[in-house]
Design an enzyme around this catalytic site. Sequence first.
Site, short mmCIF file in Angstrom:
data_model
loop_
_atom_site.label_atom_id
_atom_site.label_comp_id
_atom_site.label_asym_id
_atom_site.label_seq_id
_atom_site.Cartn_x
_atom_site.Cartn_y
_atom_site.Cartn_z
N HIS A 1 5.18 34.83 6.92
CA HIS A 1 4.98 36.22 6.55
C HIS A 1 4.65 37.06 7.77
CE1 HIS A 1 4.12 35.37 2.00
NE2 HIS A 1 5.28 34.89 2.42
N GLU B 1 2.07 38.90 8.62
CA GLU B 1 0.75 38.73 9.21
C GLU B 1 0.70 37.50 10.11
OE1 GLU B 1 0.02 40.05 4.86
OE2 GLU B 1 1.59 39.08 6.04
N CYS C 1 -1.08 38.20 1.05
CA CYS C 1 -1.07 37.28 -0.08
C CYS C 1 -2.25 36.33 -0.03
CB CYS C 1 0.25 36.50 -0.12
SG CYS C 1 0.44 35.33 1.25
N GLU D 1 28.84 49.92 -9.72
CA GLU D 1 29.96 50.56 -9.05
C GLU D 1 31.05 51.05 -10.01
OE1 GLU D 1 31.66 48.74 -5.66
OE2 GLU D 1 29.80 48.77 -4.52
N LEU E 1 28.72 53.76 -15.84
CA LEU E 1 27.80 54.60 -15.06
C LEU E 1 27.14 55.66 -15.93
CD1 LEU E 1 30.11 54.96 -11.94
CD2 LEU E 1 27.78 54.04 -11.87
#
Length: 353
Positions: A51, A53, A78, A287, A293
């Site tokens: 991760h 961090e 986490c 799409e 849509l």
Amino acid sequence: MTGDALYMRRCIDLAYGGLGMVAPNPLVGAVVVHEDRIIGEGFHERFGGPHAEVNAINAVEDKNLLSSSSLYVNLEPCCHFGKTPPCTDMIIRYKVPRVVAGSKDPSEKINGKGLELLKQHGVKVITGVESELCTDLNKRFFTYHNKHRPYVILKWAQTPDGYIGVRGMGRYPVSNEHSLELSRKWRSLEGSIMVGTGTAAADNPRLTSPAGKNPVRIVVDRKLSLAGNLHLFDGSVKTFVFTEKEKTSSENIEYVRTDSSLFNKNNLLPQILYFLYLREIQSLIVEGGAGLLQSFIDSGIWDEARVFTGQHKINTVDFSMGIKAPSLGNREPYEKRDLTGDVLSSYFNNGSL
């Protein structure tokens, strides 16, 4: 702008490096600052990898400085074992005294628990720095966890007079190559891509990306009327086919039977989106065609729309057979971009369900 805000924006810039590579994990960047100087930084580069961090802390050459430094991260660290150990363990082990988090993690396993654990170990925790930017960065992740569905992007190309194609002509040239290249690139950044029966039959699309990963393909084929030799059924990419008929799935083609009594536009879309949620697919780009849509628009279940407008009106010979583009009503785009002649208009649905 305060120093905290500047460092948080650096976290956001770093986090974008993982776009398209870390889902279903969020995009995260981290910066370690000692006496107003960045001494380590990193981002979550790929799913299953370290991760942000961890990468930022590992980048610090003199680990003794960590006990008098601040860690900036755009999302709460986490605190549970997943693909990697908890980031909170590393922060506590190196006695980092101050953590600045842009936003809380909305997932059930964390949702404030990471920040609370840090506080219990004497870490000074600051939240809310550039929170809107941090939330926007992970809009797919937040939508998935808060609304139990993927982030939905609608995309189409239309002529200046409002048509997306001509019946019986297959793929009708509406947008230019610059727009097509951008559209294909977007596919590699999303978890899934969807078309309706008519578009699959008329255009025979591959729905793949020439660079990067391919999204999961989704097609609606209520009566299983689509020809088996279409590109969608070539088995090269994981594909879900939503139908009311029974059919045996193969390794990469999965037929998902939907209750025929609910097989209408008002009920079908929530079924599909919840199925994708259960499969941990955090984003969907739709799409076409126009009917599919428009059904997303009418239902209110969409988050973003990207509309290309080409330079040329529909040929007058073809006018009577023109397929009208979907309508967003009186919405105004939040952004317009020129793409060497084509215009890309982008919309947000702030009231999305």
